[in-house]
Scaffold this active site. Structure first.
Site, PDB file in Angstrom:
ATOM      1  N   ARG A 156     -14.021 -20.085  51.890  1.00  0.00           N
ATOM      2  CA  ARG A 156     -14.235 -20.727  50.593  1.00  0.00           C
ATOM      3  C   ARG A 156     -14.214 -22.236  50.716  1.00  0.00           C
ATOM      4  NH1 ARG A 156     -11.746 -22.954  46.486  1.00  0.00           N
ATOM      5  NH2 ARG A 156     -12.312 -22.408  44.352  1.00  0.00           N
ATOM      6  N   LYS A 200      -7.250  -6.959  42.513  1.00  0.00           N
ATOM      7  CA  LYS A 200      -7.348  -8.317  43.038  1.00  0.00           C
ATOM      8  C   LYS A 200      -6.751  -8.307  44.455  1.00  0.00           C
ATOM      9  CE  LYS A 200      -6.513 -13.193  41.883  1.00  0.00           C
ATOM     10  NZ  LYS A 200      -5.819 -13.582  43.132  1.00  0.00           N
ATOM     11  N   GLU A 237     -15.551   9.405  70.364  1.00  0.00           N
ATOM     12  CA  GLU A 237     -17.028   9.474  70.377  1.00  0.00           C
ATOM     13  C   GLU A 237     -17.587   8.081  70.104  1.00  0.00           C
ATOM     14  OE1 GLU A 237     -17.141  12.264  67.201  1.00  0.00           O
ATOM     15  OE2 GLU A 237     -17.735  13.982  68.468  1.00  0.00           O
ATOM     16  N   TYR A 238     -16.967   7.375  69.132  1.00  0.00           N
ATOM     17  CA  TYR A 238     -17.444   6.034  68.763  1.00  0.00           C
ATOM     18  C   TYR A 238     -17.321   5.089  69.971  1.00  0.00           C
ATOM     19  CZ  TYR A 238     -17.765   1.628  66.167  1.00  0.00           C
ATOM     20  OH  TYR A 238     -18.140   0.382  65.720  1.00  0.00           O
ATOM     21  N   GLU A 280     -11.162  -4.814  38.371  1.00  0.00           N
ATOM     22  CA  GLU A 280     -11.105  -4.554  39.821  1.00  0.00           C
ATOM     23  C   GLU A 280      -9.724  -4.935  40.349  1.00  0.00           C
ATOM     24  OE1 GLU A 280     -14.200  -7.049  41.445  1.00  0.00           O
ATOM     25  OE2 GLU A 280     -15.737  -6.163  40.166  1.00  0.00           O
ATOM     26  N   LYS A 291      -2.282 -11.586  36.779  1.00  0.00           N
ATOM     27  CA  LYS A 291      -1.374 -11.658  37.946  1.00  0.00           C
ATOM     28  C   LYS A 291      -0.166 -10.773  37.687  1.00  0.00           C
ATOM     29  CE  LYS A 291      -1.709 -14.760  40.685  1.00  0.00           C
ATOM     30  NZ  LYS A 291      -2.281 -14.881  42.042  1.00  0.00           N
ATOM     31  N   SER A 331     -12.826 -20.857  40.949  1.00  0.00           N
ATOM     32  CA  SER A 331     -11.519 -20.183  40.938  1.00  0.00           C
ATOM     33  C   SER A 331     -11.359 -19.475  39.594  1.00  0.00           C
ATOM     34  CB  SER A 331     -10.411 -21.211  41.123  1.00  0.00           C
ATOM     35  OG  SER A 331     -10.648 -22.278  40.225  1.00  0.00           O
TER      36      SER A 331
END
Ligand SMILES: NC(=O)c1cnc(OC2CCCC2)nc1N
Length: 324
Positions: free
Chosen positions: A133, A112, A34-35, A110, A308, A81
């Site tokens: 960036r 990463k 459809e899209y 959140e 990290k 950063s």
């Protein structure tokens, strides 16, 4: 029979709404067939009536602009950063530094996303510029390529004179595997990981190639000109969702760093449960006024840190070698 320009406008709204439902709310409303039918009709009508073609039409998402090079563009505010934390000690140290300056604090954590930062500028509700960036101050203008990413709205859903958004451009794992299969079949060099593939795809001079790479985008920041308009990071994420951006839903709010540390430990085990690469978590002070109080060091916000994940022992999977 509604006149052509009404039909074109109706198609654009239906297509952008479907994009928002699919990429913004993760609740698809139209089938792919459809899209595609709507998009093909829009492209056909705009070809037959070029006087109605506008740069913010969803038909422009298929790309077709070939840049000679990428002009440099200075960011409205420097893209900084993140400092890194690798263990509980680093996170406790971060929390101690924060609490030395602000009393009660709440953290938003959140995922990463392992992609690359992309800054977007909207004027009068339309996407007018997008950039990588670069060195944090000056990036490369890649607007035509960014317009091919369905998760990046071409028009905002709510009135805003000017809006600067930051987020992560990335390549989903599925797109990465498919792309490397195609490249292997074509005898081309493979991309080492989705992040490199995303970087290469966003820096294509031919936006039709970018359009084929099925990239994604998660928005996570706005530059709020007015004081206190958006009071917290969670309010920023809600606002971005309302404006039609794809916002990663996996964020949590904690009021003690010990809870953040426990969550980081949980997420080390779950890091591969997502259809995109993540290389850690980003911990941010939730309250914007407190963020302003905490400010920045020479290169990083004092109010945010990246946890990290530990490096992994990557066992090389040796394909079963079948001797025919
Ligand atoms: N890769 C990510 O997913 C990511 C990167 N950066 C940020 O925040 C910036 C903005 C303010 C401090 C750092 N958030 C993220 N989720």
């Amino acid at each position: 029979m509604p006149d052509v320009s009404q039909r074109i406008e109706a198609l654009r709204e239906q297509i952008e709404e479907a994009n928002y439902q699919y990429y913004g709310l993760d609740q698809p409303t139209l089938s792919d067939a459809e899209y595609d039918a709507l998009l093909q009709e829009l492209i056909r009508l705009e070809k037959e009536h070029p006087e109605f073609l506008t740069p913010d039409s969803p038909s422009q998402r298929v790309g077709g602009y070939i840049a000679k090079e990428f002009p440099k563009v200075r960011h409205a505010e420097a893209l900084l950063s993140l400092d890194n934390a690798f263990d509980a000690g680093d996170l406790l140290e971060f929390d101690r530094r924060v609490r030395a300056l602000v009393a009660e604090v709440e953290y938003v954590v959140e995922l990463k996303i392992d992609g690359l930062t992309v800054a977007l500028t909207y004027e009068d509700g339309a996407l007018v510029r997008g950039a990588t960036r670069g060195d944090g101050e000056v990036g490369e203008e890649i607007t035509a390529n960014l317009k091919t990413i369905p998760a990046i709205p071409l028009r905002l859903r709510k009135q805003a004179d000017r809006l600067d958004v930051r987020g992560e451009g990335y390549m989903p794992k599925g797109s990465f595997l498919r792309l490397n299969q195609e490249r292997e079949e074509a005898g081309q060099p493979l991309f080492a990981n989705p992040r490199n593939a995303a970087a290469g795809s966003l820096r294509q001079l031919d936006s039709r190639i970018t359009a084929q790479r099925k990239l994604g985008y998660f928005a996570y920041q706005v530059l709020t000109p007015e004081e206190g308009e958006l009071a917290s990071q969670t309010a920023v994420l809600d606002y971005l969702k309302e404006q039609g951006f794809s916002v990663n839903p996996e964020y949590r709010v904690f009021s003690a760093i010990e809870e953040v540390i426990a969550y980081c430990g949980e997420m080390v085990e779950k890091r591969h449960n997502y259809p995109y690469d993540i290389d850690g978590l980003v911990i941010k002070v939730n309250d914007i006024a407190q963020q302003r109080e905490l400010g920045f060091t020479a290169k990083s916000p004092r109010w945010a840190i990246a946890y990290k994940f530990p490096a992994e022992q990557v066992e090389t999977v040796v394909e079963d070698i079948v001797i025919r």
